[in-house]
Design an enzyme around this catalytic site. Structure first.
Site, PDB file in Angstrom:
ATOM      1  CG  LEU A   1     -10.586   6.815   3.823  1.00 37.46           C
ATOM      2  CD1 LEU A   1     -11.022   6.628   5.267  1.00 37.46           C
ATOM      3  CD2 LEU A   1     -11.179   5.711   2.943  1.00 37.46           C
ATOM      4  CG  HIS A   2     -13.232  10.315  -1.758  1.00 37.93           C
ATOM      5  ND1 HIS A   2     -14.503   9.786  -1.783  1.00 37.93           N
ATOM      6  CD2 HIS A   2     -12.501   9.555  -2.620  1.00 37.93           C
ATOM      7  CE1 HIS A   2     -14.555   8.796  -2.635  1.00 37.93           C
ATOM      8  NE2 HIS A   2     -13.349   8.606  -3.157  1.00 37.93           N
ATOM      9  CD  GLU A   3     -17.097  14.579   3.088  1.00 36.32           C
ATOM     10  OE1 GLU A   3     -18.139  14.011   3.447  1.00 36.32           O
ATOM     11  OE2 GLU A   3     -16.279  15.074   3.886  1.00 36.32           O
ATOM     12  N   GLY A   4     -17.046  10.404  -0.451  1.00 37.12           N
ATOM     13  CA  GLY A   4     -17.759   9.232  -0.977  1.00 37.12           C
ATOM     14  C   GLY A   4     -17.616   8.045  -0.035  1.00 37.12           C
ATOM     15  CG  HIS A   5     -13.769   6.207   0.549  1.00 38.69           C
ATOM     16  ND1 HIS A   5     -12.858   7.073   0.007  1.00 38.69           N
ATOM     17  CD2 HIS A   5     -13.644   5.062  -0.134  1.00 38.69           C
ATOM     18  CE1 HIS A   5     -12.201   6.470  -0.975  1.00 38.69           C
ATOM     19  NE2 HIS A   5     -12.661   5.248  -1.086  1.00 38.69           N
TER      20      HIS A   5
ATOM     21  CB  SER B   1      -8.637   7.492  -4.129  1.00 39.15           C
ATOM     22  OG  SER B   1      -9.580   7.062  -3.179  1.00 39.15           O
TER      23      SER B   1
ATOM     24  CG  LEU C   1     -16.401  13.142  -4.106  1.00 39.89           C
ATOM     25  CD1 LEU C   1     -16.524  13.152  -2.585  1.00 39.89           C
ATOM     26  CD2 LEU C   1     -15.611  14.352  -4.552  1.00 39.89           C
TER      27      LEU C   1
ATOM     28  CB  VAL D   1     -20.427  11.318  -2.624  1.00 32.58           C
ATOM     29  CG1 VAL D   1     -20.191  12.737  -2.126  1.00 32.58           C
ATOM     30  CG2 VAL D   1     -21.259  10.524  -1.633  1.00 32.58           C
TER      31      VAL D   1
ATOM     32  CE  LYS E   1     -15.717   6.747  -9.140  1.00 30.79           C
ATOM     33  NZ  LYS E   1     -14.556   5.972  -8.763  1.00 30.79           N
TER      34      LYS E   1
END
Ligand code: AMP
Length: 280
Positions: free
Chosen positions: A30-34, A186, A184, A176, A149
């Site tokens: 996970l990143h800020e987009g998720h 993964s 962003l 994001v 995205k």
């Protein structure tokens, strides 16, 4: 926050969950987009409703030569992030529990998935359609949140829900980005330092194209050429596709009109990155 791995347990558990149930399907890493999707899900579930995030690296949406085996799985770190984002339940099934070896029922989309990523990744969206159908059947959500995205995925899931009458409202969130504009993903962690530096060209090229439209350019052929030229300013870029399509049908437009979706897939080394820009 509860972590549930068993499909049958999740199915039993769902019956007692306070509604609305809002689901955020992910493959983890996970990143800020998720997390933006999770935040939106929390908002939509409210204080009483239930936020279910799913983590499942779905084998059926990877081609034989793709990165299924090496896809990152930092499960513990993902759990920490989801807990602090206010997630109620993580549903993280095992592939063996999701798919019977002799499974024989498919969910195929036959129009929207023939272009763009569907053309480059045969079978990918059939895998997406089956896993999303199964997640919807298991979790019984009222709302499902997806990112813009993956624009083609979003359009296909809306079609899936419409054509198969899933009682689920699909909600989308904007992409994001890093500070230099790179979306962003993964998969960004696969990029070398130099590839990462050059990858910001993707968003720059799409933005430049949007500017040109705002200035009056109405030739989709020229727009595509412009995007290609801009992207090839990065020596490590290898374009998979550049399209200018109708955002609902994903078909190339014969004459220029808005809204118009500019979408690209670009390899940097072995890493395939996608991005898009919707011009309204
Ligand atoms: P994935 O884990 O790649 O399957 O993505 C799970 C969900 O997160 C999908 O709905 C994606 O569209 C969404 N997503 C991925 N990257 C971003 C991003 N940079 N911004 C917003 N949503 C994203």
């Amino acid at each position: 926050m509860k972590i549930i791995q068993s499909v049958s347990r999740m199915q039993r558990f769902v019956r007692s969950l306070p509604r609305p149930i809002v689901i955020v399907p992910t493959m983890g890493a996970l990143h800020e987009g998720h997390l933006a999707l999770v935040k939106e899900a929390r908002r939509q579930a409210g204080k009483v409703g239930t936020l279910v995030a799913t983590i499942f690296v779905n084998p059926t949406q990877f081609g034989p030569k793709e990165d299924f085996q090496s896809y990152p799985c930092p499960f513990q770190a993902d759990c920490v992030l989801l807990r602090s984002a206010g997630c109620d339940i993580i549903f993280a099934p095992k592939a063996k529990d999701m798919y019977f070896e002799d499974r024989s029922v498919l969910v195929l989309e036959s129009s929207l998935s023939t272009v763009m990523c569907g053309a480059s990744r045969p079978g990918h969206f059939d895998g997406v359609c089956i896993v999303v159908s199964k997640l919807f059947n298991i979790v019984q959500p009222d709302v499902a949140i997806f990112g813009e995205k993956d624009f083609q995925q979003l359009v296909i899931i809306r079609r899936l829900v419409r054509d198969l009458n899933f009682p689920v409202r699909i909600f989308s969130c904007p992409t994001v980005r890093e500070s230099d504009g790179l979306a962003l993903s993964s998969r960004n962690r696969y990029l070398t330092l130099e590839e990462r530096k050059q990858a910001s060209i993707i968003h720059q090229a799409l933005q430049r194209a949007e500017e040109k439209v705002r200035e009056g350019l109405t030739s989709t052929r020229h727009l595509k050429a412009l995007i290609q030229q801009e992207i090839y300013r990065a020596p490590l870029a290898r374009i998979d596709y550049v399209v200018t399509v109708d955002p609902e049908t994903l078909q190339e437009k014969s004459t220029f009109s808005l809204p118009l979706l500019l979408a690209v897939a670009v390899f940097f080394g072995k890493t395939r990155l996608i991005d898009n820009q919707l011009i309204r």
